[in-house]
Design a protein around this motif. Sequence first.
Motif, PDB file in Angstrom:
ATOM      1  N   SER A 253      -6.043  -0.671  15.442  1.00 44.52           N
ATOM      2  CA  SER A 253      -6.948  -1.495  14.635  1.00 44.52           C
ATOM      3  C   SER A 253      -6.696  -2.987  14.839  1.00 44.52           C
ATOM      4  O   SER A 253      -7.271  -3.807  14.141  1.00 44.52           O
ATOM      5  CB  SER A 253      -6.780  -1.144  13.154  1.00 44.52           C
ATOM      6  OG  SER A 253      -5.437  -1.349  12.737  1.00 44.52           O
TER       7      SER A 253
ATOM      8  N   SER B 288      -1.455  -2.177  17.211  1.00 41.34           N
ATOM      9  CA  SER B 288      -2.017  -0.922  16.711  1.00 41.34           C
ATOM     10  C   SER B 288      -3.467  -0.817  17.164  1.00 41.34           C
ATOM     11  O   SER B 288      -4.069  -1.774  17.635  1.00 41.34           O
ATOM     12  CB  SER B 288      -1.942  -0.869  15.181  1.00 41.34           C
ATOM     13  OG  SER B 288      -2.795  -1.847  14.609  1.00 41.34           O
TER      14      SER B 288
ATOM     15  N   THR C 227       0.806  -1.222   0.000  1.00 44.45           N
ATOM     16  CA  THR C 227       0.000   0.000   0.000  1.00 44.45           C
ATOM     17  C   THR C 227       0.841   1.275   0.000  1.00 44.45           C
ATOM     18  O   THR C 227       0.352   2.342  -0.349  1.00 44.45           O
ATOM     19  CB  THR C 227      -0.928   0.012   1.221  1.00 44.45           C
ATOM     20  OG1 THR C 227      -0.136  -0.220   2.414  1.00 44.45           O
ATOM     21  CG2 THR C 227      -1.980  -1.088   1.101  1.00 44.45           C
ATOM     22  N   SER C 228       2.088   1.174   0.414  1.00 49.31           N
ATOM     23  CA  SER C 228       3.004   2.314   0.367  1.00 49.31           C
ATOM     24  C   SER C 228       4.426   1.774   0.346  1.00 49.31           C
ATOM     25  O   SER C 228       4.689   0.665   0.828  1.00 49.31           O
ATOM     26  CB  SER C 228       2.801   3.249   1.572  1.00 49.31           C
ATOM     27  OG  SER C 228       3.140   2.590   2.783  1.00 49.31           O
TER      28      SER C 228
ATOM     29  N   ASP D 266      -0.557   4.248  12.319  1.00 50.50           N
ATOM     30  CA  ASP D 266      -0.926   5.202  11.274  1.00 50.50           C
ATOM     31  C   ASP D 266      -0.825   4.625   9.864  1.00 50.50           C
ATOM     32  O   ASP D 266      -1.147   5.318   8.894  1.00 50.50           O
ATOM     33  CB  ASP D 266      -0.031   6.448  11.360  1.00 50.50           C
ATOM     34  CG  ASP D 266      -0.085   7.104  12.730  1.00 50.50           C
ATOM     35  OD1 ASP D 266      -1.202   7.192  13.281  1.00 50.50           O
ATOM     36  OD2 ASP D 266       0.973   7.492  13.245  1.00 50.50           O
ATOM     37  N   LEU D 267      -0.379   3.398   9.743  1.00 50.54           N
ATOM     38  CA  LEU D 267      -0.139   2.819   8.424  1.00 50.54           C
ATOM     39  C   LEU D 267      -1.063   1.646   8.151  1.00 50.54           C
ATOM     40  O   LEU D 267      -1.420   0.885   9.059  1.00 50.54           O
ATOM     41  CB  LEU D 267       1.316   2.346   8.304  1.00 50.54           C
ATOM     42  CG  LEU D 267       2.390   3.444   8.358  1.00 50.54           C
ATOM     43  CD1 LEU D 267       3.774   2.804   8.466  1.00 50.54           C
ATOM     44  CD2 LEU D 267       2.309   4.338   7.124  1.00 50.54           C
ATOM     45  N   ALA D 268      -1.433   1.491   6.906  1.00 53.18           N
ATOM     46  CA  ALA D 268      -2.224   0.342   6.493  1.00 53.18           C
ATOM     47  C   ALA D 268      -1.326  -0.871   6.319  1.00 53.18           C
ATOM     48  O   ALA D 268      -0.101  -0.747   6.156  1.00 53.18           O
ATOM     49  CB  ALA D 268      -2.941   0.648   5.169  1.00 53.18           C
ATOM     50  N   GLU D 269      -1.934  -2.044   6.346  1.00 53.52           N
ATOM     51  CA  GLU D 269      -1.163  -3.242   6.049  1.00 53.52           C
ATOM     52  C   GLU D 269      -0.519  -3.089   4.674  1.00 53.52           C
ATOM     53  O   GLU D 269      -1.097  -2.515   3.759  1.00 53.52           O
ATOM     54  CB  GLU D 269      -2.056  -4.485   6.049  1.00 53.52           C
ATOM     55  CG  GLU D 269      -1.260  -5.749   5.729  1.00 53.52           C
ATOM     56  CD  GLU D 269      -2.107  -7.009   5.714  1.00 53.52           C
ATOM     57  OE1 GLU D 269      -1.634  -8.028   6.228  1.00 53.52           O
ATOM     58  OE2 GLU D 269      -3.219  -6.951   5.181  1.00 53.52           O
TER      59      GLU D 269
ATOM     60  N   LYS E 108      -0.750  -7.395   8.713  1.00 57.27           N
ATOM     61  CA  LYS E 108      -1.810  -7.450   9.714  1.00 57.27           C
ATOM     62  C   LYS E 108      -2.785  -8.575   9.353  1.00 57.27           C
ATOM     63  O   LYS E 108      -3.890  -8.326   8.861  1.00 57.27           O
ATOM     64  CB  LYS E 108      -2.539  -6.105   9.783  1.00 57.27           C
ATOM     65  CG  LYS E 108      -1.648  -4.939  10.210  1.00 57.27           C
ATOM     66  CD  LYS E 108      -2.416  -3.630  10.278  1.00 57.27           C
ATOM     67  CE  LYS E 108      -1.533  -2.486  10.736  1.00 57.27           C
ATOM     68  NZ  LYS E 108      -2.273  -1.197  10.843  1.00 57.27           N
TER      69      LYS E 108
END
Length: 287
Positions: free
Chosen positions: A158, A156, A36-37, A57-60, A95
């Motif tokens: 989430s 995290s 994703t990044s 603050d970051l997505a999987e 994740k």
Amino acid sequence: MTPPDAQDNRWSDLGRPPLNAASLRRAMVREGGLWTSLEVVPATGSTNTDLAARADDLAEGAVLVAEEQSAGRGRLDRRWSAPARSGLFFSVLLKPADVPVERWGWLPLLTGVAVATGLSRAAGIDTALKWPNDLLVTVGDEERKAGGILAERAWSGSGGGVVVGVGLNVTLREDELPVPTAGSLALAGAPTTDRDPLLRAVLRSLEQWYGDWRAAGGDPRASRLQETYAAGCATLGRRVRAELPGDRSLVGEAVAVDGEGRLVLATGAGVQEPVGAGDIVHLRAAG
């Protein structure tokens, strides 16, 4: 005359060009994909530490790559460093919320399989895995460590996650080796040491293996992870010594990797004893 700032210049070693971050992002970050990044930084202490601190603050699928690490960490908090742009030093944030936590211990072994598979395609070199987290290459007639993997839990808001770090020596020269038992792809005679395609191949391989493992609910047998790891594991079939906490050591033949990712040793007493990654201080050929 060499400019005084030559060592800090990103082009000071033309044999080790910098990674092309924009090209890597275009190739790896896409809608519907795992990644994703992707960020490339000139230097840091540890990509694992940095990524874990930002897990909330970051997505999987976040990828952090460093051209140089000054405080890279291995298992048991062992420290190591390497010259700038001499290898691939990166971490990824995973994740796997739909996989039982007790199966997350397979992630470093899965990463080892993915790295070895990706390198065989892109670098044209045979590698082997030393349980639990080392990547081996052959230099001359010697088996040497060219890379390592470190997985750490990252909590995290989430839910839980895992940061998996990879350190791989690519163009490290003999006079740059931290220890005589270290190696690199270049020293092993790899036909290509261009880090951009190597990183892309490793990340694509990791995305495929991780996706198959998640689709199987983390089952190492159903995802073929367990059998593939065993097939590429140089530890199996050897007489080894596992040095354990409390000044205890265990000597035997490594006969299997069980369903929990543990190494099973057949001892002289005829007993098969599983050794977990958390219990291993050092694993080496005995005798």
